[in-house]
Design a protein around this motif. Structure first.
Motif, short mmCIF file in Angstrom:
data_model
loop_
_atom_site.label_atom_id
_atom_site.label_comp_id
_atom_site.label_asym_id
_atom_site.label_seq_id
_atom_site.Cartn_x
_atom_site.Cartn_y
_atom_site.Cartn_z
N VAL B 107 0.87 -1.20 0.00
CA VAL B 107 0.00 0.00 0.00
C VAL B 107 0.90 1.24 0.00
O VAL B 107 0.67 2.20 -0.74
CB VAL B 107 -0.95 0.00 1.23
N ARG B 108 1.92 1.18 0.83
CA ARG B 108 2.86 2.32 0.89
C ARG B 108 3.53 2.54 -0.46
O ARG B 108 3.62 3.67 -0.95
CB ARG B 108 3.91 2.06 1.97
N ALA B 111 1.32 4.05 -2.94
CA ALA B 111 1.09 5.46 -2.63
C ALA B 111 2.27 6.30 -3.12
O ALA B 111 2.09 7.37 -3.71
CB ALA B 111 0.88 5.64 -1.14
N GLU B 112 3.47 5.79 -2.85
CA GLU B 112 4.67 6.54 -3.26
C GLU B 112 4.80 6.59 -4.78
O GLU B 112 5.23 7.59 -5.34
CB GLU B 112 5.92 5.85 -2.69
N PRO B 114 2.34 5.43 -7.73
CA PRO B 114 1.10 4.80 -8.23
C PRO B 114 1.28 4.13 -9.59
O PRO B 114 0.44 3.34 -10.00
CB PRO B 114 0.12 5.96 -8.33
N TRP B 120 1.39 -3.07 -7.90
CA TRP B 120 -0.05 -3.29 -8.10
C TRP B 120 -0.36 -4.75 -8.42
O TRP B 120 -1.37 -5.30 -7.98
CB TRP B 120 -0.59 -2.37 -9.21
N ARG B 143 -5.97 -0.10 -11.54
CA ARG B 143 -4.77 0.69 -11.24
C ARG B 143 -3.55 0.08 -11.94
O ARG B 143 -2.66 0.79 -12.41
CB ARG B 143 -4.52 0.74 -9.73
#
Lengths: 504, 301
Positions: B107-108, B111-112, B114, B120, B143
């Protein structure tokens, strides 16, 4: 111009002088709904309405806002009009017009139907059924409010020692008469220990609402975090994906030290899991991805544009009551210099604080996969799940292998129906429903509960229609059919409760 | 099982044995030489983002008997690629706690960055393993597609998420696989998704399944058409090519299209996709016959 700290008739005041234009002013009292008990939830609102009810109609535009721990009275007009409003409201608060009580209660009952409490069940879980947790509950106690109660509450809380005068405009408010009674500054609502094991979540499949609340230190960075979240969630959850019909975030000052950031989204049915997943990713972006300076500037501009001068003065008055002394520029959050000094790392730190204390209500999927803890919800029971047992100091019920209990000395409210039903809400939010018509209870169960619960915590309700009551179990239905007259127990209960019911 | 022709190589399902550069990569990882690992991963990323993902999966499954690799990953967790690598290993080899930690790390990373296809892709794997609702898997795939529009391994995982055990249906999976094949360019390994899906649906029927149910002419004709389009141009993914040929070889072989199956085994040489190959272990005798014939034929050419 800067805020001026002053006094009006010996009462602290904040004044934002202007060279012309209209005037706004009023009073901020250190009392709000979080100071009430659940059994009289709505009492402050009633007092506020009564304070305005006696004003001559149409003389001056005025407004009342009852918040968690303060109540704002406001008027807009000429200096003379606003001054007269302040004085008249103070005079009315000394002698509330009881003849308007029923009318105002009816108005508020209608309002409360449309009120959607911010924070909802997450606040109940964080604070229980008291203090700030009361935001999860409707104004349950309106029916119990009588003339004695409103006078008592006004005398206790709407006093010159529990108020700050605020003013924005030309003129000097120092000479305005304030005929308020003496009193004392009220202590702030109780705040329990922070929840352990956060971030945490619970699944609420009956609702399409996605809700996250977090308690963060008050700061300009947290204000900008909420603004950035608001923009990001609207774009990602509503505009770009259509996962939600509405989505946003807001920053609410809780007390002198902390604020609550609330995220709220209404999921489209069938897209609930996607909305939960997207929210996690958006929160993560603010924690881990640097916010660029253009986004910070946009957020800062939006905050400052939205914050009017009046909001600024009222916030300063509020902070005086919350034992936080505003600087010349006003409260810490909307100080322009403070907002301008916020950088990407400050926002990331605020996002980290948000994450660390976050409590989420999600409609589906949960958040265990993201490493959030599953929150232990306040227990409830007493419907089909189990039969309550009345003990010397509490009511208990077995539910799903666990025992829920409401102690009689920690009842936040008990709704007492004339048909014998008793709904007990503990201060920790535990709910137990006692239904003599539907449960095989001990014969004296309701009588013992009524004897043990503080009458100040009882909310009376008329008998429910049969359709609104839980159905009786077969053996109780058979016994009821055999008996044509009310039981002696029910007759005694009705006789005891009726005198306390407010007049229709 | 009859004895194998000694001149025919045994099926090799280990990508690090099939592709030398992946073997080198794994050797560096086992030595704890993360600098060399990261350097080679960058080379692969520059070549093809899908190959980068496959390389990370090879490292995720790499044995680490003396803990050298694990220690190196811990020591360099300030590097984002190392964190992705550690998360991939957590998802592949770890217990439920390790998988949650891995997802949080991913997830991190998402976020950093995408636009990171491998992160993903791994989140899709995490959604599948945690049995998250299909809607969330679709979101993650969206995504992934935004980051790499033709990430076929990601689409494979998505199709797994859409199966009945995740609340979906085989019809839905087949529709998605058909659509992916129809929209893929010639040569794409996405054409094999149809074969993979038919095979998975057939295997899901359990031990009583009948081989005859695979031999529906209309279905097999669709698979043959997809195989033709796959063969019509070079596959853009050096590694995805193995899985695609294996899907076609196995499905067509089981469906009785032995000549077509042999063509794919011939193209594969020693290689097979380990997962697909092991899933049909009950039929290895028959498939090995086709394979031996194909490889012997290939040598004669």
């Amino acid at each position: 111009m800067s805020l001026v700290r002053t006094e009006v008739a010996g009462v602290p005041a904040v004044h934002l002088p202007t060279t012309g234009g209209t005037c706004s002013g009023g009073l901020v009292f250190r009392v709000g709904w979080a100071d009430e008990t659940l059994a009289v939830r709505g009492l402050t609102h009633v007092v506020g309405h009564l304070a305005l009810a006696a004003l001559p109609p149409g003389e001056v535009h005025h407004h009342l806002d009852v918040l968690a721990n303060h109540t704002v009275l406001r008027a807009d007009g000429t200096f003379e009009e606003v001054s007269r409003f302040v004085t008249e409201v103070c005079a009315t608060l000394r002698d509330l017009p009881a003849q308007h009580l029923d009318t105002e209660k009816s108005v508020l009952s209608a309002e409360t139907v449309h009120d959607r409490p911010v924070g909802g069940r997450t606040q109940q879980l964080r604070y229980g059924a008291r203090g700030y947790g009361l935001s999860a509950y409707p104004e349950l106690g309106l029916s119990e409010v009588d003339p004695d109660l409103v006078r008592l509450w006004a005398t206790e809380t709407f006093t010159r020692d529990n108020v700050v005068v605020w003013f924005r405009g030309p003129g000097s408010p120092e000479t305005i008469p304030l005929p308020l009674p003496d009193g004392m500054r009220q202590p702030l609502p109780p705040v329990p220990e922070p929840l352990a094991d956060t971030p945490a979540f619970f699944v609420s499949p009956e609702s399409d609402v996605l809700l996250v609340t977090a308690v963060v230190p008050r700061s300009a960075a947290a204000v900008l975090l909420a603004e950035l979240l608001d923009t990001a969630l609207d774009a990602s959850l509503r505009e770009r994906t259509g996962y939600c019909t509405r989505a946003g975030a807001q920053y609410d000052v809780r007390d002198g030290e902390d604020a609550t950031v609330v995220v709220r989204a209404h999921c489209v049915p069938g897209r609930r899991a996607e909305a939960v997943g997207e929210l996690v990713d958006q929160l993560a972006r603010l924690r881990w991805a640097p916010v660029d300076s253009a986004a910070l500037t946009t957020a800062r501009t939006a905050v400052l544009r939205r914050r009017g001068e009046v909001d600024h003065v009222v916030a300063a008055a509020r902070d005086l009551l919350l034992s936080r002394h505003p600087r010349e520029d006003g409260p810490v959050e909307d100080d322009e210099r403070a907002l301008s000094a916020v950088g990407s790392r400050d926002v990331a730190a605020a996002a980290e604080a948000f994450h660390a204390s976050a409590l989420a209500q999600v409609p589906e999927m949960g958040l265990a996969w993201a490493g959030w803890h599953e929150a232990l919800l306040a227990a409830s029971g007493g419907d089909a799940e189990g039969v309550p047992e009345v003990r010397a100091d509490r009511v208990t019920v077995r539910h799903g292998g666990l025992t829920a209990a409401v102690r009689f000395d920690a009842v936040s409210a008990m709704v007492a129906f004339d048909d014998g039903g008793r709904w007990l809400v503990g201060e920790d939010g535990t709910e137990i429903r006692v239904e003599p018509g539907a449960q095989s209870l001990a014969a004296d169960a309701v009588e013992r509960i009524d004897a043990a619960v503080d009458v100040a915590r009882v909310v009376h309700r008329p008998a429910r229609d049969e359709d609104d009551r839980p159905p009786p179990p077969p053996e109780v239905a058979a016994a009821a059919a055999a008996a044509e007259r009310p039981s002696p127990l029910a007759a005694r209960l009705l006789g005891r409760l009726r005198p306390r019911r407010p007049e229709a | 099982m009859r004895p194998m022709d000694a001149s025919v190589p045994a099926p090799q399902g280990d990508l690090a044995e099939i592709f030398p550069e992946l073997g080198v990569l794994r050797a560096h990882a086992r030595d704890g030489d993360l600098e060399a690992v990261l350097e080679l991963l960058e080379v692969l990323r520059a070549r093809d983002v899908v190959d980068h993902t496959v390389a990370v999966l090879v490292l995720a499954r790499a044995e680490d008997p003396d803990g050298t690799l694990g220690q190196a990953l811990e020591e360099h967790d300030d590097d984002p690629t190392v964190r992705v690598l550690a998360a991939a290993r957590g998802l592949t080899l770890g217990d439920s706690t390790a998988r949650v930690t891995a997802e949080a790390s991913l997830v991190r990373r998402c976020a950093e960055d995408p636009g990171n296809p491998t992160a993903w892709y791994l989140r899709l794997v995490a959604a599948r393993d945690a049995r998250l609702p299909a809607g969330e898997a679709l979101r993650r795939h969206d995504r992934l597609q935004a980051a790499a529009s033709d990430h076929v391994p990601g689409r494979r995982v998505l199709l797994e998420c859409l199966r009945p055990r995740g609340g979906g249906s085989w019809e839905g999976v087949l529709d998605a696989a058909t659509s992916a094949s129809e929209h893929a360019p010639d040569g794409s390994d996405a054409h094999a998704l149809l074969a993979a899906t038919y095979l998975a649906a057939w295997l899901a029927q359990g031990p009583d399944r009948s081989i005859a149910s695979l031999r529906v002419p209309g279905v097999i004709d669709d698979i043959e058409r997809a195989a033709t389009r796959f063969a019509a141009a070079p596959c853009p993914s050096r590694y995805g090519w193995v899985a695609a040929h294996t899907d076609f070889a196995v499905l067509l072989g089981l469906a009785g299209r032995r000549a077509s199956s042999a063509g794919h085994f011939r193209a594969l040489g020693a290689a097979v996709d380990a997962r697909t190959w092991s899933s049909v272990h009950e039929h290895h005798a028959d498939l090995l016959t086709i394979r031996e014939f194909a490889l012997a034929e290939g040598r004669r050419r």
